[in-house]
Design a protein around this motif. Structure first.
Motif, PDB file in Angstrom:
ATOM      1  N   GLY A  51       0.803  -1.206   0.000  1.00 54.73           N
ATOM      2  CA  GLY A  51       0.000   0.000   0.000  1.00 54.73           C
ATOM      3  C   GLY A  51       0.842   1.263   0.000  1.00 54.73           C
ATOM      4  O   GLY A  51       0.376   2.307   0.411  1.00 54.73           O
ATOM      5  N   GLN A  52       2.071   1.184  -0.447  1.00 55.26           N
ATOM      6  CA  GLN A  52       2.936   2.354  -0.445  1.00 55.26           C
ATOM      7  C   GLN A  52       2.404   3.398  -1.416  1.00 55.26           C
ATOM      8  O   GLN A  52       1.913   3.066  -2.487  1.00 55.26           O
ATOM      9  CB  GLN A  52       4.350   1.979  -0.870  1.00 55.26           C
ATOM     10  N   PRO A  53       2.522   4.667  -1.047  1.00 58.08           N
ATOM     11  CA  PRO A  53       2.103   5.707  -1.973  1.00 58.08           C
ATOM     12  C   PRO A  53       3.004   5.710  -3.203  1.00 58.08           C
ATOM     13  O   PRO A  53       4.202   5.503  -3.108  1.00 58.08           O
ATOM     14  CB  PRO A  53       2.269   7.003  -1.173  1.00 58.08           C
ATOM     15  N   GLY A  54       2.399   5.909  -4.356  1.00 58.36           N
ATOM     16  CA  GLY A  54       3.152   5.954  -5.592  1.00 58.36           C
ATOM     17  C   GLY A  54       3.200   4.628  -6.322  1.00 58.36           C
ATOM     18  O   GLY A  54       3.704   4.564  -7.423  1.00 58.36           O
ATOM     19  N   THR A  55       2.696   3.571  -5.706  1.00 52.09           N
ATOM     20  CA  THR A  55       2.660   2.271  -6.361  1.00 52.09           C
ATOM     21  C   THR A  55       1.348   2.159  -7.113  1.00 52.09           C
ATOM     22  O   THR A  55       0.275   2.214  -6.529  1.00 52.09           O
ATOM     23  CB  THR A  55       2.773   1.138  -5.340  1.00 52.09           C
ATOM     24  N   SER A  56       1.451   1.999  -8.419  1.00 56.43           N
ATOM     25  CA  SER A  56       0.234   1.932  -9.225  1.00 56.43           C
ATOM     26  C   SER A  56      -0.357   0.527  -9.176  1.00 56.43           C
ATOM     27  O   SER A  56       0.346  -0.439  -8.892  1.00 56.43           O
ATOM     28  CB  SER A  56       0.551   2.310 -10.674  1.00 56.43           C
ATOM     29  N   PRO A  57      -1.649   0.401  -9.457  1.00 58.10           N
ATOM     30  CA  PRO A  57      -2.268  -0.923  -9.499  1.00 58.10           C
ATOM     31  C   PRO A  57      -1.622  -1.837 -10.545  1.00 58.10           C
ATOM     32  O   PRO A  57      -1.520  -3.039 -10.341  1.00 58.10           O
ATOM     33  CB  PRO A  57      -3.720  -0.628  -9.865  1.00 58.10           C
ATOM     34  N   GLU A  58      -1.150  -1.261 -11.647  1.00 59.01           N
ATOM     35  CA  GLU A  58      -0.486  -2.066 -12.671  1.00 59.01           C
ATOM     36  C   GLU A  58       0.838  -2.625 -12.149  1.00 59.01           C
ATOM     37  O   GLU A  58       1.193  -3.765 -12.447  1.00 59.01           O
ATOM     38  CB  GLU A  58      -0.263  -1.245 -13.938  1.00 59.01           C
ATOM     39  N   GLN A  59       1.568  -1.847 -11.355  1.00 56.88           N
ATOM     40  CA  GLN A  59       2.811  -2.336 -10.775  1.00 56.88           C
ATOM     41  C   GLN A  59       2.535  -3.462  -9.778  1.00 56.88           C
ATOM     42  O   GLN A  59       3.256  -4.458  -9.746  1.00 56.88           O
ATOM     43  CB  GLN A  59       3.565  -1.210 -10.075  1.00 56.88           C
ATOM     44  N   LEU A  60       1.500  -3.306  -8.975  1.00 57.04           N
ATOM     45  CA  LEU A  60       1.138  -4.356  -8.028  1.00 57.04           C
ATOM     46  C   LEU A  60       0.741  -5.637  -8.751  1.00 57.04           C
ATOM     47  O   LEU A  60       1.118  -6.741  -8.344  1.00 57.04           O
ATOM     48  CB  LEU A  60      -0.012  -3.895  -7.132  1.00 57.04           C
ATOM     49  N   LEU A  61       0.006  -5.494  -9.832  1.00 49.78           N
ATOM     50  CA  LEU A  61      -0.401  -6.652 -10.620  1.00 49.78           C
ATOM     51  C   LEU A  61       0.817  -7.337 -11.239  1.00 49.78           C
ATOM     52  O   LEU A  61       0.920  -8.566 -11.233  1.00 49.78           O
ATOM     53  CB  LEU A  61      -1.391  -6.213 -11.705  1.00 49.78           C
ATOM     54  N   ALA A  62       1.753  -6.544 -11.742  1.00 51.28           N
ATOM     55  CA  ALA A  62       2.977  -7.105 -12.324  1.00 51.28           C
ATOM     56  C   ALA A  62       3.806  -7.835 -11.263  1.00 51.28           C
ATOM     57  O   ALA A  62       4.388  -8.891 -11.534  1.00 51.28           O
ATOM     58  CB  ALA A  62       3.805  -6.002 -12.981  1.00 51.28           C
ATOM     59  N   GLU A  63       3.846  -7.312 -10.038  1.00 52.27           N
ATOM     60  CA  GLU A  63       4.573  -7.976  -8.957  1.00 52.27           C
ATOM     61  C   GLU A  63       3.930  -9.314  -8.605  1.00 52.27           C
ATOM     62  O   GLU A  63       4.629 -10.298  -8.388  1.00 52.27           O
ATOM     63  CB  GLU A  63       4.621  -7.084  -7.729  1.00 52.27           C
ATOM     64  N   ARG A  64       2.608  -9.348  -8.570  1.00 48.71           N
ATOM     65  CA  ARG A  64       1.912 -10.612  -8.279  1.00 48.71           C
ATOM     66  C   ARG A  64       2.175 -11.632  -9.374  1.00 48.71           C
ATOM     67  O   ARG A  64       2.354 -12.812  -9.089  1.00 48.71           O
ATOM     68  CB  ARG A  64       0.410 -10.377  -8.141  1.00 48.71           C
ATOM     69  N   PHE A  65       2.210 -11.186 -10.613  1.00 42.87           N
ATOM     70  CA  PHE A  65       2.503 -12.082 -11.727  1.00 42.87           C
ATOM     71  C   PHE A  65       3.939 -12.601 -11.628  1.00 42.87           C
ATOM     72  O   PHE A  65       4.210 -13.786 -11.839  1.00 42.87           O
ATOM     73  CB  PHE A  65       2.274 -11.362 -13.051  1.00 42.87           C
ATOM     74  N   ALA A  66       4.871 -11.722 -11.275  1.00 44.51           N
ATOM     75  CA  ALA A  66       6.273 -12.112 -11.160  1.00 44.51           C
ATOM     76  C   ALA A  66       6.488 -13.109 -10.016  1.00 44.51           C
ATOM     77  O   ALA A  66       7.330 -14.001 -10.118  1.00 44.51           O
ATOM     78  CB  ALA A  66       7.147 -10.877 -10.948  1.00 44.51           C
ATOM     79  N   ARG A  67       5.735 -12.966  -8.929  1.00 46.42           N
ATOM     80  CA  ARG A  67       5.854 -13.897  -7.810  1.00 46.42           C
ATOM     81  C   ARG A  67       5.167 -15.221  -8.089  1.00 46.42           C
ATOM     82  O   ARG A  67       5.344 -16.174  -7.348  1.00 46.42           O
ATOM     83  CB  ARG A  67       5.258 -13.286  -6.548  1.00 46.42           C
ATOM     84  N   GLY A  68       4.358 -15.288  -9.153  1.00 51.08           N
ATOM     85  CA  GLY A  68       3.675 -16.530  -9.490  1.00 51.08           C
ATOM     86  C   GLY A  68       2.341 -16.700  -8.798  1.00 51.08           C
ATOM     87  O   GLY A  68       1.782 -17.794  -8.785  1.00 51.08           O
ATOM     88  N   GLU A  69       1.813 -15.641  -8.212  1.00 49.25           N
ATOM     89  CA  GLU A  69       0.521 -15.725  -7.531  1.00 49.25           C
ATOM     90  C   GLU A  69      -0.627 -15.849  -8.530  1.00 49.25           C
ATOM     91  O   GLU A  69      -1.655 -16.424  -8.206  1.00 49.25           O
ATOM     92  CB  GLU A  69       0.310 -14.503  -6.640  1.00 49.25           C
ATOM     93  N   ILE A  70      -0.458 -15.279  -9.710  1.00 45.72           N
ATOM     94  CA  ILE A  70      -1.481 -15.361 -10.758  1.00 45.72           C
ATOM     95  C   ILE A  70      -0.813 -15.827 -12.045  1.00 45.72           C
ATOM     96  O   ILE A  70       0.383 -15.615 -12.251  1.00 45.72           O
ATOM     97  CB  ILE A  70      -2.201 -14.009 -10.969  1.00 45.72           C
ATOM     98  N   ASP A  71      -1.594 -16.455 -12.923  1.00 48.65           N
ATOM     99  CA  ASP A  71      -1.030 -16.924 -14.185  1.00 48.65           C
ATOM    100  C   ASP A  71      -1.152 -15.837 -15.255  1.00 48.65           C
ATOM    101  O   ASP A  71      -1.685 -14.751 -15.017  1.00 48.65           O
ATOM    102  CB  ASP A  71      -1.705 -18.226 -14.637  1.00 48.65           C
TER     103      ASP A  71
END
Length: 95
Positions: A51-71
């Protein structure tokens, strides 16, 4: 000989057996705790920092994809929804 007749009795064998068992339980427990602390070092910090300020929803989604949480399919579907929602702007039912 010097040590003849001074062997360990029944209680001595029991005490040594229980002591050795407790020693190995302690060593294994410390190994497991060490492994668990080192296996996932950033799990708590990733969720707290999401929830850090300045983190966009697209960046959060990309991080989840990189961690393998979503396909990949879910990543593309959600990314499309995010981009369409940002173009439309907040509508009557959106905040």
């Amino acid at each position: 000989m010097f040590w003849y007749g001074h062997g360990v009795g029944g209680w001595g064998w029991l005490a040594m057996s229980v002591g050795m068992l407790l020693f190995w339980i302690l060593i294994i427990a410390l190994g497991v705790l060490l492994y668990r602390s080192l296996a996932r070092p950033g799990e708590g910090s990733d969720r707290a920092g999401s929830g850090q300020p300045g983190t966009s929803p697209e960046q959060l989604l990309a991080e989840r994809f990189a961690r393998g949480e979503i396909d990949e399919d879910e990543y593309r579907r959600r990314l499309t929804v995010l981009r369409e929602g940002s173009r439309d702007g907040p509508g009557p039912g959106r905040r």
